[in-house]
Design an enzyme around this catalytic site. Structure first.
Site, short mmCIF file in Angstrom:
data_model
loop_
_atom_site.label_atom_id
_atom_site.label_comp_id
_atom_site.label_asym_id
_atom_site.label_seq_id
_atom_site.Cartn_x
_atom_site.Cartn_y
_atom_site.Cartn_z
N CYS A 412 0.83 -1.20 0.00
CA CYS A 412 0.00 0.00 0.00
C CYS A 412 0.88 1.26 0.00
CB CYS A 412 -0.99 -0.06 1.16
SG CYS A 412 -2.49 0.86 0.82
N HIS A 540 -3.58 -5.21 0.63
CA HIS A 540 -2.92 -5.71 1.86
C HIS A 540 -2.97 -7.24 1.89
CE1 HIS A 540 -2.47 -1.85 4.04
NE2 HIS A 540 -3.48 -1.50 3.27
N GLU A 542 -1.52 -9.19 3.70
CA GLU A 542 -1.34 -9.75 5.04
C GLU A 542 -2.66 -10.20 5.68
OE1 GLU A 542 -0.83 -6.59 4.17
OE2 GLU A 542 -1.30 -5.15 5.76
N1 GLN Z 1 -2.07 6.51 2.95
C1 GLN Z 1 -2.13 5.74 1.76
C2 GLN Z 1 -3.48 5.83 1.09
O1 GLN Z 1 -4.43 6.19 1.72
C3 GLN Z 1 -1.80 4.30 2.01
C4 GLN Z 1 -2.77 3.60 2.87
C5 GLN Z 1 -2.25 2.32 3.44
O2 GLN Z 1 -1.07 2.07 3.38
N2 GLN Z 1 -3.13 1.52 4.01
O3 GLN Z 1 -3.59 5.50 -0.06
#
Ligand code: GLN
Length: 621
Positions: A412, A540, A542
């Site tokens: 992300c 994600h 994970e």
């Molecule tokens: N802050 C970034 C976004 O909102 C990444 C978010 C995250 O890593 N969960 O896109």
């Protein structure tokens, strides 16, 4: 949950069995792991298990939590942002829960208040008893029926009540379950009370008084423990067990002792050897298949944790590194993958801002320590995050991995950092950035998505399970790791995305976007050419890793970090036990990481969930 669901309850299965898990003395003794282990044991007996976690706080969900206070925010398929304990259940039971499996006081009150506003209570005084307690019972009964694996209805629901007995916030829930035990009948409901048996150094012996008091308190509130699970630092002797049995008015076989163990995978095994299954079988009148065979995989897993020799050093470059629970799912995913590859995970948390140039002036020692740790590792993860703090450090970590051919996984924000670094240092867009940090940047490599309405609380994130489609005819390591499907479903939590305007230029320079959303406008997976493993994912992974089904992007990182990725891919995602450097003597080539079928799609499927988020952990700068 639709607020009118109370009225729409259909005929409920009379055979649903409930295990309520309560906590005594102090929190943080591993109640979640004990509760999940009940599920694992029952699963091994062929019983389908679901779970509900009750958090008696007022928040509607965990979306607004600072990772420093509660650990990570766990995200579900439906976009629910929930307590990280739900992750334990999903991992231990290999199930997929939904946002309603996490109850908070806020959710219950919101529902009751909405009903009151609609006039559903016909002018009556709305009170904690019976209205709140009824709403709790109905919620539990309804959610327990929902399938969590395939479309089979579960047979047992484990309900974990957060906090400890006696907490003022937990009272309505305790009262609800006091009533509930009569509503569902004795053979369908039991209580497991997880307590602490401290062993103060001054006395040198285990003390049972705290457990006695908390059991007394539980009884005073109308719930009797069927099992008392005693957590202790070291094993406790039979005389202590007998004492607890005597003073707490339960039979000795109802006292289960779980000392600190070398890994959480031993907990279900330890509980089994304490006779938990036999007790539950009788108490809940359950039909079991013999768990000997099915428990073997857990036994092997626990054995492997204790007996792997080779070590893989991974650095996690993040922002909330002081509380390791902030990255609980990432750490667990790394562990799953390392274990599957036959290596012991040595995970170092590096505070991202310590890697920044400016920080060197502030604290040279910490600066050099952080860089030494990074240089010393076999592979690097830059996980998700919010806000500007540490971003430059993350970008420097990406650069170091790219230039030094260190295996790298960016998740992300980590993927966004890798793309920004590449644009700055390879394409020459000096000062390229994300609009999250600099809204007026000249080269906005990462931009707001239409879902993001700054200033509006709600509907501001892209959340939950979405489909990522692999580009046609692309040669991609990550695609192979997933087992070469057309697409994969993974969970998301973000507001910003790679600016599609820059994609052709980035690709030309060697950064390949191998996976996108179904409309091919959102970049989901990025891979660097001519690098052992340099992968960024907007989702994600994970959240869908399981102990026995490690997540493919993590598997890739670990294998690349120990120099075994090529062999693994060449053999169709297989490694021989010999290559895994474990103690196994089996010479045959065995599959160690079948792509998680749940994750992979043969077809492109639309996945929309209308998930919203009210806020995020960027409160924690
Ligand atoms: N802050 C970034 C976004 O909102 C990444 C978010 C995250 O890593 N969960 O896109």
């Amino acid at each position: 949950m639709s607020s009118g669901f109370i009225n729409t309850i259909r005929t409920l299965s009379p055979t649903m069995k409930y295990i309520l898990v309560t906590g005594g003395v102090i929190s943080g003794v591993g109640k979640g792991v004990i509760a999940s282990s009940f599920g694992t044991l029952l699963n091994c007996c062929g019983i389908d298990v679901t779970s509900i976690k009750i958090d008696p706080y007022i928040n509607i969900d965990a979306g607004t939590f600072s990772p420093y206070e509660h650990g990570e925010v766990y995200v579900l398929d439906d976009g629910g942002e929930v307590d990280l304990d739900l992750g334990n259940y999903e991992r231990f039971l290999d199930i997929s829960l939904c946002r309603d499996n996490n109850i908070t006081t806020g959710k219950i009150y919101k529902q009751v208040i909405e009903k009151e506003r609609r006039g559903d209570y016909l002018g009556k005084t709305v009170q904690v008893v019976p209205h709140i307690t009824d709403a709790i019972q109905e919620w539990v009964e309804k959610v327990a029926q929902r399938p969590v694996k395939g479309d089979k209805k579960p047979q047992v629901c484990i309900v974990e009540l957060g906090g400890t007995i006696g907490d003022i916030e937990g009272m309505p829930f305790v009262e609800a379950f006091r009533q509930f035990q009569f509503r569902v009948k004795r053979e369908n409901f039991c209580v497991a009370h997880v307590s602490l048996v401290p062993m103060p150094r001054a006395t040198g012996e285990p003390k049972t008084k705290p457990t006695q008091s908390s059991v007394r308190e539980l009884r005073g509130l109308g719930l009797s423990p069927d099992l008392i699970v005693c957590r202790s630092e070291r094993p406790i002797g039979i005389e202590v067990k007998d004492k607890i049995s005597n003073f707490c008015h339960v039979a000795p076989e109802q006292v289960i002792c779980i000392p600190d163990l070398s890994s959480i995978y031993h907990v279900p095994l330890q509980m089994e050897s304490n006779g938990v299954l036999n007790f539950l079988k009788e108490r809940l009148q359950l039909d079991f298949v013999d768990p000997k065979q099915t428990m073997q995989s857990w036994r092997e897993l626990a054995y492997r944790v204790d007996n792997t020799r080779g070590e893989v050093k991974i650095s996690l470059v993040g922002k909330y590194t002081k509380l390791e629970d902030s990255y609980a799912s990432v750490s667990k995913s790394l562990q799953h993958a390392a274990l599957a590859a036959g290596f012991k995970l040595s995970l170092k948390f590096i505070e991202a801002c310590h890697l920044e140039r400016d920080f060197k002036k502030e604290n040279q020692l910490l600066y050099y320590q952080a860089w030494q740790e990074l240089c010393d590792s076999n592979g690097v993860v830059v996980p998700g995050g919010f806000g500007s703090r540490g971003m430059e450090g993350k970008i420097r970590a990406c650069q170091w991995c790219r230039e030094n051919k260190k295996p790298f996984l960016g998740i992300c924000l980590g993927m966004q950092a890798a793309v920004i670094e590449f644009a700055r240092n390879i394409i020459g867009f000096e000062g390229a950035n994300t609009t999250e940090i600099d809204p007026n940047v000249a080269h906005p490599l990462v931009i707001d998505m239409p879902e993001h309405h700054p200033g509006i609380m709600g509907g501001t994130m892209r959340l939950g399970k979405r489909t990522t489609v692999f580009k046609d005819n692309c040669t991609s390591t990550i695609k192979k790791l997933y087992g070469s499907p057309k697409s994969v479903d993974e969970r998301h939590r973000h507001r910003y995305e790679i600016n599609p305007k820059y994609v052709p230029q980035l690709e030309e320079a060697g950064l390949k976007f191998v996976g996108t959303d179904e409309e091919a406008t959102r970049m989901e997976i990025v891979e660097l050419k001519d690098h052992p493993y340099y992968v960024g994912v907007q989702y994600h992974p994970e959240y869908l890793s399981r102990p026995l089904k490690p997540s493919p992007p993590f598997m890739g990182l670990i294998l690349a970090s120990v120099g075994k990725l090529k062999g693994y891919l060449n053999k169709g995602c297989r490694l021989s036990p010999k290559e895994m450097s474990d103690n196994s003597s089996d010479e045959e080539v065995v599959a160690i990481s079948k792509p998680n079928k749940q994750l992979t799609n043969g077809t492109h499927k639309h996945c929309s969930n209308g998930a919203t988020s009210s806020s995020n952990d960027e409160y924690e700068k």
